[in-house]
Design a protein around this motif. Sequence first.
Motif: not given
Lengths: 404, 352, 186, 169
Positions: A140-151, B39-55
Amino acid sequence: MTAQPNVFTMDATQIDIVPIEGELNVGPQHPGSGHLRIYVKLNGDIIEKAELDVGYVHRSVEKLAEVRNYMHLIPLVERPAILDSIHMNLGYILALEKIMGVDVPDRAQYLRSLAAEINRIASHLYGTGILAVFLGHSTGFMWGFGDREVWVEVLQALTGARVTNSYIIPGGVRRDLTPTIKEMIEKAIRYQRKRIPEWKRIFLNNPNIRARLENVGVMSKEQAIAWGAVGPNLRGSGVYYDVRKFEPYAAYDRLDFEIPVYKEGDAYARVHVRFNEIEESMKIIEQIIKEIPQGNILSDRFFKQIPPTRLKKHYETHGKIVFPGYYASFRPPKGEAISRVEAARGELVYYLNSDGSPKPYRLRMVTPSYRTIYVFEQLAKGARYADLVAIYGSLDYFPPEADR
Amino acid sequence: MMDILQDIKYVIFYPSFFVMIIFPGLIAGGLFVLFAIWFERKIAARVQMRVGPYYVSRFGGIAQLLADAIRVALQEIIIPAGVNPTLYVIAPIFPLLFAFLPLAFLPIGVIPEQGSVFSAYYHSFFDPGVNMGVIAALPTEYSLIAVLAVEAAYPIFIILQAWATNNRFALVGAVREAYLSVAYDVLILMSVIATAVEYHTLDVAKVVQSGIPGIVANPLAAFVFFVGLIMATSRFPFEIVEAESELVTGPATEYSGLLFLLAMGGSYFGTYVYALYFAAVFLGGWYPLSGFPGAVILFLKAAVIVLFSVFLRSVYGRYRIDQALRNSWRLLLPVALASIVLGIVGGWLWIR
Amino acid sequence: MSAQPEAKPPQVPQQQAQQAQQKQESSLSRKLNEMKTRLNVPVNVKVESERRATIEVDKSNLLAVAMALRSIGFDHVKTVTAIDYPETETFEVLYHVSSYTDFELAKTIVTLRTKVSYKDPTLPSLHPVWESAWTGERETYEMFGIRFEGHPDLRRLFLDEDFEGVYPMRKSYKVKTEGLFVDRPA
Amino acid sequence: MDQVKIREYDKNKNPFRLFGAHVAAVGEGIKHAIKPKTITLRYPDVSMTLPTNYRGMIRLYKDVCIGCSLCAMICPADAMKMTTWEGKKLPQINYGRCVFCGFCVDVCPVDALRETRVHDAAFQSRRELVFNPDKFNQDFDQTLPVKGTVRKVRAVIDENKGIRYVPDE
């Protein structure tokens, strides 16, 4: 201990707990506190008293207002709540315009409403995100910030900055709406509409989140009124009050929208109010981009002072208002004005007192979070310790805004 | 020369050593836990519109966890004033140890009389229940209960750890752990009893060798056990003990450096061992394979369970302690009772 | 989410709504004047527009006027503002009050203003009347040194512990400013 | 005034619906794990170009400036100051104070100040943050310390993904 209460029907406050008293200092270096310290007095798991030690991000806006001139204050007043900066800016300008007696053209009024509603959506998404991370719901935290980014991206295209927009100036706004931005806004609305069902599945209707928010921090209608709650917190308690309806500013008297009011008064109702407001705001934005009238975006009084060559170069080609030299240091007439706007977190009140000099004699800025301090302290009493963060998040309390 | 190699091979593949140290014990387990956190960090990142550990490293930052672990391990260990230093230092070792020790009783495969690397130990690790040898560090006919008995000591040491750090957040976390353990231990035990009744045995090897996975024989028990597993190992949505936004990191608040690593590693090892147990009892374990390949099958099944339970982080927040207790007693206890009834009926009508 | 309509106020047709608006224009002043006559203390009521009004009152009558305002439906304080006038050595304290329950009064903000001198900067606290004055009075106390008697928790709110005895919002507390030129004194 | 509509949220707590909601939440998570909507950038390998009207760092055109001091007067943060430079009144800026409100650019009567799109800047010391008129007169140029090439992208609002990045030339 006489009659044993029914274990299955009682709620948290009815349980007899052997007094084990202790104090916890939550913050300011605590991961769940933000820029404040909450001094919590615990009795077992129940909070006896939560005292907010505020002021860690105090910027003394009111004192600085005495030594800055009126234009200087525009970036200053929006600093306390940069994620809601359009509203902070707008309230101040409304008070200033009242003193100066400036009429604002229609197009600028619509643009003010547009920017304000975009900002409201962004701010509500931010607030939801913070609430989510308080409950441990990192998505929810990341989605909140991610969607906010659009606005924020839309606001950036409109105003030229991500959060510290300084978009509204006495007499109008600084930049005009272009067809490209219109298209961006339409796309952003469509995106957000698609996202809301997803939000509902993973956050709002998630039984885990419901359990954490339902019947937590319940504020009755009477309490909300007595404690002076504002904004979504007030409306979550069944009080119909919104400045946009009761004292329409900008273009709100010409727009059609509803005020979501919920009866329950708990944290979950407050979150619902915010989600419904996001939907209402999108409706308002759609109306605005459909109905926005043509015309100037700055009051004629100032518009005439801009040299024609510069107007041609900036306004006619880029839709950008350049300032007449008048703005550098002007003296409004003597007088006082009080303005209120419905910021994302609630009612924002400015009191401006001018003595005829280029600097305000007194600026009083009462932000929604400032008025939430008392509500927060009262609501935390008798709650469970784990609910402290749920109440904090659901009130959308923003420390810099409260400290100013 | 050959004799020495033979001796080394004998020692390495000696089930007690092999299970505890090499596979699926310390080495495989440690690597897998690192993978699970990645995996926990990476999968959470995928759900959360992020990239996660990368470099770090080329493959999606897979070495990030190793880098983080090394960094944390090399940090200064700060011992707060006003604590007993000895207790403070040894306290985080116990939870890790007691998360890991139950593995000793858990059979991870059966030994055929011939054809496997383990066949040499067929007779010394013979289990009369299944009429075969079992790969286990300490083969016992009561493994179904023995694993839980050792695992039950885990919360006590969490409380000890919090007590040793003399920190209020840690203490609140420890109290929560104490409350919670009352809830999940009952659930886990009841679902295991249901299984035991259904299969007429307390031997994990016999349950597996019956050929019917527990999840088919008694889905209710499997569900209750899975929820109990998540609760017992502080995974979301029951990450109540460490609740970051309320308690900093709960019992591990005061720890830094290597001790922090130990203090936090316990719950991941716990998840891993519980998942192995779950895979053996409810997911059919190594059946129908035997020897080492069977153990790998078991490990893979357990891996799926661990990865799913860490994935839940990206779906849930955390419950409040009283809600976790109330839900476990009010909603899950009836299910657990039903699972026992189902176990009795199933054991009577189906599984002989 | 089920949206249940509840407590609908009677829908008025267009014409009646306009009439109501005209009536409302006077309703604020009517209400305030009614209150004034009933109160029987010297107050100075000034209705500036349909949305704004000011009531000037002596500090000895502040509490009584606040009670009266509350009884006619003003149920919360929006701001507590103090203004320092060093020439006359007085503070002016402003309470901006309004209503949530009464939809007509919600459109208005009434300013309740009173004066205190430097010599005796005390006021009766309005916390017993309006709980929502709590934060504002605390802040005014720490920033101006005006004591609100009867406030349950009159302590510093925002400032550091070492700010004892200094009242930063008074005009005597100067903020340093810079000139426009870096190489010439301001 | 509209009619007052007081809503209530759905309070149904049927255990089966609860279970269904759990399944929906986990399903949503799995859906996003399989098909992510990543919007973050792999900065600094990929760097974003800001829109043309972005209020970035400011550049002075020394020859155009008439030394009217309006920029210094309107500066809300005391960042812009006037100085005597080679016998002429010229502005200097302290980026340690600048809030990028763009007032100085808008108020300049001769357009001697312009906004650039440069946003990411790093300095070694606070002294470097003060740009004297000569330094202020140049485009701020700073190469990012990255091996290889930096891919420039531009953000575009997308209906399905929120923000999409398209290559920018």
